[in-house]
Design a protein around this motif. Structure first.
Motif, PDB file in Angstrom:
ATOM      1  N   THR A 120     -15.029  23.915 -10.603  1.00 38.11           N
ATOM      2  CA  THR A 120     -15.200  23.309  -9.291  1.00 38.11           C
ATOM      3  C   THR A 120     -13.915  23.473  -8.492  1.00 38.11           C
ATOM      4  OG1 THR A 120     -14.387  21.152 -10.016  1.00 38.11           O
ATOM      5  CG2 THR A 120     -16.761  21.604 -10.285  1.00 38.11           C
ATOM      6  N   LEU A 121     -13.982  23.234  -7.191  1.00 36.63           N
ATOM      7  CA  LEU A 121     -12.801  23.353  -6.339  1.00 36.63           C
ATOM      8  C   LEU A 121     -11.677  22.409  -6.793  1.00 36.63           C
ATOM      9  CD1 LEU A 121     -11.363  24.501  -3.860  1.00 36.63           C
ATOM     10  CD2 LEU A 121     -12.498  22.737  -2.487  1.00 36.63           C
ATOM     11  N   PRO A 122     -11.952  21.116  -7.079  1.00 33.83           N
ATOM     12  CA  PRO A 122     -10.862  20.250  -7.565  1.00 33.83           C
ATOM     13  C   PRO A 122     -10.203  20.790  -8.825  1.00 33.83           C
ATOM     14  CG  PRO A 122     -12.730  18.921  -6.882  1.00 33.83           C
ATOM     15  CD  PRO A 122     -13.188  20.347  -6.859  1.00 33.83           C
ATOM     16  N   ASP A 123     -10.997  21.342  -9.747  1.00 33.88           N
ATOM     17  CA  ASP A 123     -10.431  21.900 -10.980  1.00 33.88           C
ATOM     18  C   ASP A 123      -9.499  23.071 -10.679  1.00 33.88           C
ATOM     19  OD1 ASP A 123     -11.665  20.145 -12.717  1.00 33.88           O
ATOM     20  OD2 ASP A 123     -13.456  21.388 -12.943  1.00 33.88           O
ATOM     21  N   LYS A 124      -9.886  23.919  -9.730  1.00 30.60           N
ATOM     22  CA  LYS A 124      -9.048  25.070  -9.380  1.00 30.60           C
ATOM     23  C   LYS A 124      -7.731  24.613  -8.754  1.00 30.60           C
ATOM     24  CE  LYS A 124     -12.374  27.190  -7.075  1.00 30.60           C
ATOM     25  NZ  LYS A 124     -13.068  28.214  -6.270  1.00 30.60           N
ATOM     26  N   LEU A 125      -7.794  23.602  -7.897  1.00 30.03           N
ATOM     27  CA  LEU A 125      -6.569  23.098  -7.273  1.00 30.03           C
ATOM     28  C   LEU A 125      -5.663  22.426  -8.299  1.00 30.03           C
ATOM     29  CD1 LEU A 125      -7.920  21.628  -3.911  1.00 30.03           C
ATOM     30  CD2 LEU A 125      -6.748  23.792  -4.286  1.00 30.03           C
ATOM     31  N   ILE A 126      -6.251  21.667  -9.216  1.00 31.49           N
ATOM     32  CA  ILE A 126      -5.470  21.018 -10.268  1.00 31.49           C
ATOM     33  C   ILE A 126      -4.745  22.068 -11.109  1.00 31.49           C
ATOM     34  CG2 ILE A 126      -5.633  19.698 -12.408  1.00 31.49           C
ATOM     35  CD1 ILE A 126      -5.835  17.976  -9.900  1.00 31.49           C
ATOM     36  N   ALA A 127      -5.442  23.155 -11.465  1.00 30.52           N
ATOM     37  CA  ALA A 127      -4.832  24.222 -12.258  1.00 30.52           C
ATOM     38  C   ALA A 127      -3.704  24.903 -11.495  1.00 30.52           C
ATOM     39  CB  ALA A 127      -5.889  25.250 -12.664  1.00 30.52           C
ATOM     40  N   HIS A 128      -3.811  24.910 -10.158  1.00 29.67           N
ATOM     41  CA  HIS A 128      -2.765  25.503  -9.321  1.00 29.67           C
ATOM     42  C   HIS A 128      -1.547  24.593  -9.232  1.00 29.67           C
ATOM     43  CE1 HIS A 128      -0.976  27.709  -5.972  1.00 29.67           C
ATOM     44  NE2 HIS A 128      -0.867  26.566  -5.327  1.00 29.67           N
ATOM     45  N   LEU A 129      -1.767  23.279  -9.246  1.00 26.96           N
ATOM     46  CA  LEU A 129      -0.680  22.316  -9.057  1.00 26.96           C
ATOM     47  C   LEU A 129       0.049  21.960 -10.343  1.00 26.96           C
ATOM     48  CD1 LEU A 129      -2.430  19.815  -6.595  1.00 26.96           C
ATOM     49  CD2 LEU A 129      -0.554  21.376  -6.041  1.00 26.96           C
ATOM     50  N   PHE A 130      -0.658  21.944 -11.463  1.00 33.16           N
ATOM     51  CA  PHE A 130      -0.105  21.433 -12.705  1.00 33.16           C
ATOM     52  C   PHE A 130      -0.203  22.443 -13.840  1.00 33.16           C
ATOM     53  CE2 PHE A 130      -1.721  17.756 -10.337  1.00 33.16           C
ATOM     54  CZ  PHE A 130      -0.572  16.972 -10.262  1.00 33.16           C
ATOM     55  N   GLY A 131       0.760  22.371 -14.765  1.00 34.01           N
ATOM     56  CA  GLY A 131       0.705  23.174 -15.970  1.00 34.01           C
ATOM     57  C   GLY A 131      -0.294  22.592 -16.953  1.00 34.01           C
ATOM     58  N   GLN A 132      -0.682  23.390 -17.939  1.00 36.30           N
ATOM     59  CA  GLN A 132      -1.690  22.955 -18.905  1.00 36.30           C
ATOM     60  C   GLN A 132      -1.235  21.729 -19.695  1.00 36.30           C
ATOM     61  OE1 GLN A 132      -4.902  23.876 -19.503  1.00 36.30           O
ATOM     62  NE2 GLN A 132      -4.611  25.009 -17.581  1.00 36.30           N
ATOM     63  N   GLU A 133       0.043  21.675 -20.037  1.00 33.95           N
ATOM     64  CA  GLU A 133       0.555  20.531 -20.792  1.00 33.95           C
ATOM     65  C   GLU A 133       0.392  19.245 -19.995  1.00 33.95           C
ATOM     66  OE1 GLU A 133       4.786  18.978 -22.725  1.00 33.95           O
ATOM     67  OE2 GLU A 133       4.478  21.111 -22.299  1.00 33.95           O
ATOM     68  N   GLU A 134       0.683  19.324 -18.705  1.00 31.76           N
ATOM     69  CA  GLU A 134       0.530  18.140 -17.854  1.00 31.76           C
ATOM     70  C   GLU A 134      -0.923  17.729 -17.703  1.00 31.76           C
ATOM     71  OE1 GLU A 134       3.537  17.219 -14.261  1.00 31.76           O
ATOM     72  OE2 GLU A 134       2.781  19.239 -14.356  1.00 31.76           O
ATOM     73  N   ILE A 135      -1.791  18.703 -17.520  1.00 31.57           N
ATOM     74  CA  ILE A 135      -3.217  18.408 -17.353  1.00 31.57           C
ATOM     75  C   ILE A 135      -3.756  17.671 -18.571  1.00 31.57           C
ATOM     76  CG2 ILE A 135      -5.504  19.463 -17.150  1.00 31.57           C
ATOM     77  CD1 ILE A 135      -4.231  21.673 -15.462  1.00 31.57           C
ATOM     78  N   GLN A 136      -3.271  18.063 -19.729  1.00 26.36           N
ATOM     79  CA  GLN A 136      -3.756  17.454 -20.973  1.00 26.36           C
ATOM     80  C   GLN A 136      -3.108  16.103 -21.266  1.00 26.36           C
ATOM     81  OE1 GLN A 136      -3.041  20.444 -23.951  1.00 26.36           O
ATOM     82  NE2 GLN A 136      -4.491  21.891 -23.066  1.00 26.36           N
ATOM     83  N   ASN A 137      -1.820  15.929 -20.851  1.00 24.48           N
ATOM     84  CA  ASN A 137      -1.074  14.738 -21.279  1.00 24.48           C
ATOM     85  C   ASN A 137      -0.858  13.696 -20.187  1.00 24.48           C
ATOM     86  OD1 ASN A 137      -0.805  15.939 -23.812  1.00 24.48           O
ATOM     87  ND2 ASN A 137       1.126  16.925 -23.260  1.00 24.48           N
ATOM     88  N   ASN A 138      -0.969  14.094 -18.927  1.00 25.79           N
ATOM     89  CA  ASN A 138      -0.702  13.155 -17.835  1.00 25.79           C
ATOM     90  C   ASN A 138      -2.007  12.863 -17.098  1.00 25.79           C
ATOM     91  OD1 ASN A 138       0.538  11.551 -15.935  1.00 25.79           O
ATOM     92  ND2 ASN A 138       2.260  12.961 -15.622  1.00 25.79           N
ATOM     93  N   TYR A 139      -2.908  12.214 -17.792  1.00 27.95           N
ATOM     94  CA  TYR A 139      -4.269  12.030 -17.287  1.00 27.95           C
ATOM     95  C   TYR A 139      -4.296  11.229 -15.990  1.00 27.95           C
ATOM     96  CZ  TYR A 139      -9.116  10.547 -16.944  1.00 27.95           C
ATOM     97  OH  TYR A 139     -10.378  10.285 -16.491  1.00 27.95           O
ATOM     98  N   ASP A 140      -3.514  10.151 -15.904  1.00 26.71           N
ATOM     99  CA  ASP A 140      -3.559   9.265 -14.727  1.00 26.71           C
ATOM    100  C   ASP A 140      -3.131  10.004 -13.460  1.00 26.71           C
ATOM    101  OD1 ASP A 140      -4.457   7.194 -16.273  1.00 26.71           O
ATOM    102  OD2 ASP A 140      -2.492   6.242 -16.498  1.00 26.71           O
ATOM    103  N   LEU A 141      -2.042  10.776 -13.555  1.00 27.09           N
ATOM    104  CA  LEU A 141      -1.564  11.508 -12.389  1.00 27.09           C
ATOM    105  C   LEU A 141      -2.587  12.550 -11.948  1.00 27.09           C
ATOM    106  CD1 LEU A 141       0.693  12.177 -10.368  1.00 27.09           C
ATOM    107  CD2 LEU A 141       1.631  13.749 -12.075  1.00 27.09           C
TER     108      LEU A 141
END
Length: 216
Positions: free
Chosen positions: A76-97
């Protein structure tokens, strides 16, 4: 027809004229950083300084283009933007942000405009910049203003920012690589980034003392 990032950068002189601004200090993140850098290249007399966070001066490579076409089908568009803004480690470990950003993207943004803007950024061309070399061509195309490059050590843009730094005039460019923080250093370490901004602005002659400048 949605404008290209080049066209967006060329719209900025009219914005400055509308507000009666002779020159500016630009601060941009990601796509905004790229647009401001191109603006400064084409209109150096209108830019006193640049603060570029997570800037990528390069066009997408073939593999990136293929990867983006695949994600167009699977994400989805939000997922693509999240992948652009954050590294994989952050996506997995910084859920609240990440959840906060996902909600912001979904609830407050015009999805059609964001999608077209994202597509324009992915279709960007490489910034035509070259580091001046002593004894070489003095007319090489580069940023003429003082520039502060900022990136977090977990950002997906680390390599791109380091590459950008290698192409700019070392006498006018400072690279601030924030260790032990996330992709967006202005969120994770505001005190250090604020201090760097204060000294940067002081260096441009806009503040006699950094202690007289407060950034909210």
């Amino acid at each position: 027809i949605y404008p290209t990032v080049d066209q967006l950068s060329e719209a900025l002189p009219a914005v400055l004229k509308n507000f009666g601004l002779r020159s500016v200090i630009g601060l941009g993140v990601g796509a905004g950083a790229y647009i401001l850098a191109r603006f400064a290249l084409n209109h150096p007399d209108l830019v006193d300084g640049l603060v570029l966070i997570n800037v990528n001066p390069n066009a997408e490579g073939l593999m990136d283009s293929v990867a983006n076409k695949i994600t167009d089908w699977t994400q989805t568009l939000p997922d693509k933007l999240i992948a652009h803004l954050f590294g994989q480690e952050e996506i997995q470990n910084n859920y609240d942000l990440v959840a906060t950003y996902r909600h912001y993207i979904t609830a407050t943004m015009n999805q059609s405009n964001v999608s077209q803007f994202f597509r324009s950024y992915n279709n960007r061309s490489t910034l035509d910049v070259q580091r001046p070399v002593s004894g070489g061509n003095i007319n090489v195309r580069t940023l003429k203003c003082s520039t502060l490059l900022v990136v977090g050590d977990n950002s997906p843009a680390v390599e791109a920012v380091v590459d950008c730094n290698s192409k700019l005039n070392p006498n006018k460019t400072t690279l601030l690589k924030m260790a032990d923080c996330g992709s967006l250093p202005q969120v994770d370490q505001p005190a250090k980034v604020t201090e760097a901004l204060k000294y940067f602005i002081q260096g441009l002659g806009y503040c006699e003392s950094v202690y007289n400048l407060k950034l909210l």
